[in-house]
Design an enzyme around this catalytic site. Sequence first.
Site, PDB file in Angstrom:
ATOM      1  N   CYS A 277      19.361 -20.774 -17.988  1.00 51.25           N
ATOM      2  CA  CYS A 277      20.775 -20.367 -17.952  1.00 51.25           C
ATOM      3  C   CYS A 277      21.769 -21.479 -17.625  1.00 51.25           C
ATOM      4  O   CYS A 277      22.829 -21.572 -18.226  1.00 51.25           O
ATOM      5  CB  CYS A 277      20.979 -19.191 -17.001  1.00 51.25           C
ATOM      6  SG  CYS A 277      20.703 -19.589 -15.274  1.00 51.25           S
ATOM      7  N   HIS A 334      22.126 -16.542 -11.709  1.00 52.11           N
ATOM      8  CA  HIS A 334      22.352 -16.627 -13.150  1.00 52.11           C
ATOM      9  C   HIS A 334      23.664 -17.380 -13.349  1.00 52.11           C
ATOM     10  O   HIS A 334      24.591 -17.236 -12.552  1.00 52.11           O
ATOM     11  CB  HIS A 334      22.412 -15.222 -13.766  1.00 52.11           C
ATOM     12  CG  HIS A 334      22.537 -15.248 -15.253  1.00 52.11           C
ATOM     13  ND1 HIS A 334      21.754 -16.055 -16.049  1.00 52.11           N
ATOM     14  CD2 HIS A 334      23.368 -14.595 -16.104  1.00 52.11           C
ATOM     15  CE1 HIS A 334      22.102 -15.888 -17.310  1.00 52.11           C
ATOM     16  NE2 HIS A 334      23.074 -15.007 -17.375  1.00 52.11           N
ATOM     17  N   ASP A 357      28.729 -15.352 -21.751  1.00 51.68           N
ATOM     18  CA  ASP A 357      27.400 -15.752 -21.295  1.00 51.68           C
ATOM     19  C   ASP A 357      26.545 -16.172 -22.492  1.00 51.68           C
ATOM     20  O   ASP A 357      26.110 -15.334 -23.269  1.00 51.68           O
ATOM     21  CB  ASP A 357      26.753 -14.562 -20.568  1.00 51.68           C
ATOM     22  CG  ASP A 357      25.420 -14.934 -19.944  1.00 51.68           C
ATOM     23  OD1 ASP A 357      24.922 -16.038 -20.203  1.00 51.68           O
ATOM     24  OD2 ASP A 357      24.874 -14.107 -19.190  1.00 51.68           O
ATOM     25  N   ASN A 397      27.452  -5.926 -10.061  1.00 46.09           N
ATOM     26  CA  ASN A 397      27.689  -4.694  -9.295  1.00 46.09           C
ATOM     27  C   ASN A 397      26.552  -3.688  -9.220  1.00 46.09           C
ATOM     28  O   ASN A 397      26.672  -2.708  -8.495  1.00 46.09           O
ATOM     29  CB  ASN A 397      28.874  -3.921  -9.899  1.00 46.09           C
ATOM     30  CG  ASN A 397      30.198  -4.527  -9.514  1.00 46.09           C
ATOM     31  OD1 ASN A 397      30.520  -4.649  -8.348  1.00 46.09           O
ATOM     32  ND2 ASN A 397      30.948  -4.936 -10.516  1.00 46.09           N
ATOM     33  N   ASP A 399      23.627  -1.229  -8.445  1.00 48.95           N
ATOM     34  CA  ASP A 399      22.951  -0.839  -7.209  1.00 48.95           C
ATOM     35  C   ASP A 399      21.442  -0.993  -7.423  1.00 48.95           C
ATOM     36  O   ASP A 399      20.936  -0.819  -8.528  1.00 48.95           O
ATOM     37  CB  ASP A 399      23.280   0.608  -6.849  1.00 48.95           C
ATOM     38  CG  ASP A 399      24.624   0.710  -6.142  1.00 48.95           C
ATOM     39  OD1 ASP A 399      25.163  -0.349  -5.776  1.00 48.95           O
ATOM     40  OD2 ASP A 399      25.132   1.824  -5.952  1.00 48.95           O
ATOM     41  N   ILE A 477      12.139  -9.994   7.946  1.00 50.72           N
ATOM     42  CA  ILE A 477      11.297 -11.171   7.677  1.00 50.72           C
ATOM     43  C   ILE A 477      11.951 -12.393   8.322  1.00 50.72           C
ATOM     44  O   ILE A 477      13.151 -12.615   8.175  1.00 50.72           O
ATOM     45  CB  ILE A 477      11.149 -11.386   6.152  1.00 50.72           C
ATOM     46  CG1 ILE A 477      10.395 -10.206   5.526  1.00 50.72           C
ATOM     47  CG2 ILE A 477      10.431 -12.697   5.856  1.00 50.72           C
ATOM     48  CD1 ILE A 477      10.303 -10.252   4.013  1.00 50.72           C
TER      49      ILE A 477
END
Length: 685
Positions: A277, A334, A357, A397, A399, A477
């Site tokens: 990319c 990205h 893109d 955005n 979820d 973690i």
Amino acid sequence: MSADMSHALDIEHCDLDIKSNSSSHHTDLCGEERLIVRRGQPFQIILHLKPGSKGFKPGETSFTFIVETGPVPRIESDTKVSFGLRDSTVDTEWSASASSDPSGNTVDVSINSSPNAPIGVYSLTLDQSGQKTSLGQFTLLFNAWCSSDAVYMRSERKRQEYVLAQSGQIYRGTPQRIKAKPWNFGQFEPGILDICLKLMDENPKCISDADKDCFARRNPIYVTRVLSAMINSNNDNGVLVGNWGEVTDGVHPGTWIGSGDILHQWAESGPVHYGQCWVFAGLACTVSRALGIPCRVVTNFGSAHDTDANLVIENLYDEDGNRMSNGDSIWNFHVWVDSWMTRPDLESEFDGWQTSDPTPQETSEGVFCCGPSSLKAIREGELTKKYDAPFIFAEVNADVVDLVQLSNGEMVQFSGSTKSVGRSISTKAVGSDERRDITHQYKYPEGSKKERKVYKKAQHHNKLKQRGEEPGMHLKIKLAKNMIVGSDFEVYTVLTNNCLEAKIFNFLFFAEAGGYNGRQGERCGYTSDKVEVPAGEEKRLSLKLEYERYGSVISPDRLIQLSAITIDKQMIHYHKAEKTIVLDEPKLEVKLVGEATVNQLVTAELTMFNPLPEPLQDCSFTVEGVGLTDGKPITARIGTVGTSQEAKASVEFSPTSAGSSVLLVNFDSDKLKNINSSINVVVKE
């Protein structure tokens, strides 16, 4: 009015006055081989008359100019325009004015192009009542300095950065460890503009209807959409082939440090192997800036690739915590580009930055291209505004939902997060190498009322069973301080029980060497345990990551994905914590010996310590810089570098132009790739 032939000028030659036109049109960095001007702004030419021939008389001498572009110039398509002399030029359309030098031997002509003219290479012809004289060629670009041009940008500092800067920074890594990779755009280097125009000429739309395509080149929306398709080689003979797997041939995506080399290779022999990319985006930025469209490279951390366009990324697991595959993924990062322009096809509130893109992810109108989509439309959730707003909206955005498929087929959701997508959206700051966070231009603050409202506007609701995450259980973690590639280190996970009674869990903790595009990699560490956690207490599980296990499977991005999962099958309670770590890389030192002077050899000394417990084979350093290395990279191959040894090389180069520039350096080998550095160089006359 027809001019009397007796008043036809006898022209010896035409001077295109390249030096002063280039300076006033901000194209002087392209060199002085030919005339390159920006639209909507006057340029000057000087007609030299044959000695003793008739001079120019205002009001009496009349002639017409003809400009033509494209393979089939047509008046109806604005690719052929003829215009006569006026008292003075106007800045809304093609026009010309002329005055004669007191000696009478020369005529000074001012020509103004239309701010809406198609970009490209034009021929300029003088027509004196049918007697035609060719005056030469010029190349017309978009003009960010002209207030009537669709790409007009008000701030001079921004124009300097987004149109004229030839090097920049591309951001990679994770939100916790953002790393800048220097990139050489080199849009004004010799030959690059021609290649960018060739790219436009080879696009399928031009091949199927050149007249329509050349007419459409007046529009930066069209040009940007064509570029987003032509930078990748899918569906067309585009520049770069993507590869996110094992690279056994061609050039590894991590070894490129600039766009020029790739564009030259494409022009000579077709699609180039390979890119990922940031390389696609670096190329798109070079071509956009070369054509005059203001452009910036943007990195989105936690970038969703939502294949089914439901604005939800679904991670599917079985009852034992094993990942089951589906098409959705989250890329660690990205990279794409934003280009600046008006959107007369939408309402004016959608003017400004537009995302496109060039990385081939999904098709749009049957072709692998994406955008341009207005940032304001993405921020407001206006997903019907073209082009490809839903896909880009999801990238920043979506979820994230983790689902367990129980043995009876039922789906249970656990530890979902609405915050892991679209973070730390970054671009290089104007006028400095600092990183600028532009997340707020793409979305409202995470979790704010406005943000959830926009998301709901955009979302088709999903019905899922909300069970699974038990309140009072907390999973985290923790990482080691020093995690340089080549070393062994420990990471551990902490499970805290804030409930009133003891809990028994199956505890899994594993590490996978993933790629930055979210694909699952090989496992390089695993531990599991059945634990009882008393009320109010915590349990730790540690995992040792050893180079012996991760060294052979990590990608050149040096990413390791850690996942901790706790399972209580009785109560159907599932917990998950994740962290991506980027292993630290050794430092690449660059030192210039002596002063850099035009046309004199100067040496760069390069050193890098090998931190791996094994030798590096096929080691090389590559350097490149605008005005420093004559438009192409220089590579020094140094063979094998032993364990705990230093890789060393001296590279000589001879700067071709004075001023400040940047020397970019890349180290490559069989086991360590993508190690970058750069140094600012000031070249003396």
